[in-house]
Design an enzyme around this catalytic site. Structure first.
Site, PDB file in Angstrom:
ATOM      1  N   LYS A  78       1.394  -7.686  -4.163  1.00 47.35           N
ATOM      2  CA  LYS A  78       0.950  -6.406  -3.621  1.00 47.35           C
ATOM      3  C   LYS A  78       0.712  -5.443  -4.788  1.00 47.35           C
ATOM      4  O   LYS A  78       1.538  -5.354  -5.708  1.00 47.35           O
ATOM      5  CB  LYS A  78       2.064  -5.878  -2.701  1.00 47.35           C
ATOM      6  CG  LYS A  78       1.734  -4.639  -1.915  1.00 47.35           C
ATOM      7  CD  LYS A  78       2.923  -4.330  -0.996  1.00 47.35           C
ATOM      8  CE  LYS A  78       2.794  -2.972  -0.350  1.00 47.35           C
ATOM      9  NZ  LYS A  78       3.998  -2.620   0.404  1.00 47.35           N
ATOM     10  N   HIS A 125       0.136  -2.100  -4.480  1.00 45.02           N
ATOM     11  CA  HIS A 125       0.459  -0.704  -4.186  1.00 45.02           C
ATOM     12  C   HIS A 125       1.902  -0.631  -3.699  1.00 45.02           C
ATOM     13  O   HIS A 125       2.550  -1.662  -3.551  1.00 45.02           O
ATOM     14  CB  HIS A 125      -0.499  -0.137  -3.124  1.00 45.02           C
ATOM     15  CG  HIS A 125      -0.443  -0.873  -1.820  1.00 45.02           C
ATOM     16  ND1 HIS A 125      -1.098  -2.069  -1.614  1.00 45.02           N
ATOM     17  CD2 HIS A 125       0.208  -0.592  -0.667  1.00 45.02           C
ATOM     18  CE1 HIS A 125      -0.861  -2.486  -0.376  1.00 45.02           C
ATOM     19  NE2 HIS A 125      -0.073  -1.620   0.218  1.00 45.02           N
TER      20      HIS A 125
END
Length: 229
Positions: A108, A110
């Site tokens: 991921k 973010h």
């Protein structure tokens, strides 16, 4: 780790539960290795709160009985995620509150980022999964745990099929002399704690009177003689 009589009872109760829940089925099933197995164990079918809760209870009781020392649980995606969460709840209920973490398949970019989710991966980390088929999930978990600076200390699974692993060679898949569980134990020096084994499944079938279960036994016995370790 050897099973004490109390643990044997735990294994028999677990096999009975898996059969009642239709998670453990008999018939003819093709395995990843291309073998025709007379039984199939699909932990994905522990798919409601009651079944998952009982499954977690079996894991937790087996771990407590094993005496294995660990600081946290790590569940490899995807099945291991649910298992790590459920078993940590049950361990806390038994007075052993352990953090847990898991990985996501895609990093991921973010929020908190990265591939690891949950508690910080540190100390002695126990990997939890349903079965060890090729050992790929365990190898990847070990790499992630070590990369985080922690120490893999063992693996816990629901069912040890106790059958010869397959290895890929230049001439194609070949039968190994060892099971996938034995390979993990040998290559990484990690103990593997299983709730039940194929031997426990055979013990369960030995004492059944139900016609369907009685009729399943010869095929399971033949499969064990052909592929068992």
């Amino acid at each position: 780790m050897s099973n004490s009589p109390a643990q044997d009872t735990l294994a028999q109760d677990f096999v009975a539960f898996a059969v009642e829940s239709r998670v453990l089925r008999f018939g003819e099933f093709k395995t990843k290795a291309g073998r025709l197995s007379p039984y199939f164990f699909n932990a994905g079918l522990f798919d409601d709160g009651a079944k998952l809760g009982r499954l977690a209870e079996f894991y937790a009781r087996r771990l407590v009985a094993s005496g294995l020392q660990f600081d946290m649980l790590f569940g490899p995606a995807y099945k291991g995620i649910t298992l790590a969460a459920a078993v940590s709840i049950e361990l806390a209920r038994l007075g052993q509150n352990k953090p847990f973490a898991y990985n996501r398949k895609e990093a991921k970019d973010h929020g908190e980022g990265g591939t690891l989710v949950g508690a910080p991966v540190q100390g002695r980390v126990l990997i939890i999964d349903d079965v060890i088929s090729a050992g790929t999930s365990v190898r990847e978990s070990i790499e992630m745990i070590k990369a985080a600076g922690a120490t893999p200390c063992g693996v816990t699974i629901a069912l040890d099929r106790q059958e010869k692993a397959t290895v890929t060679t230049a001439t194609g898949p070949q039968e190994a002399a060892e099971s996938a569980v034995q390979q993990v134990q040998g290559q990484y020096g990690l103990p593997v704690v299983a709730i039940a084994t194929l031997a426990d499944l055979m013990g369960f079938l030995d004492v059944q009177s139900d016609a369907a279960l009685v009729s399943a036994r010869p095929a399971v016995q033949a499969y064990r003689q052909r592929y068992g370790v």
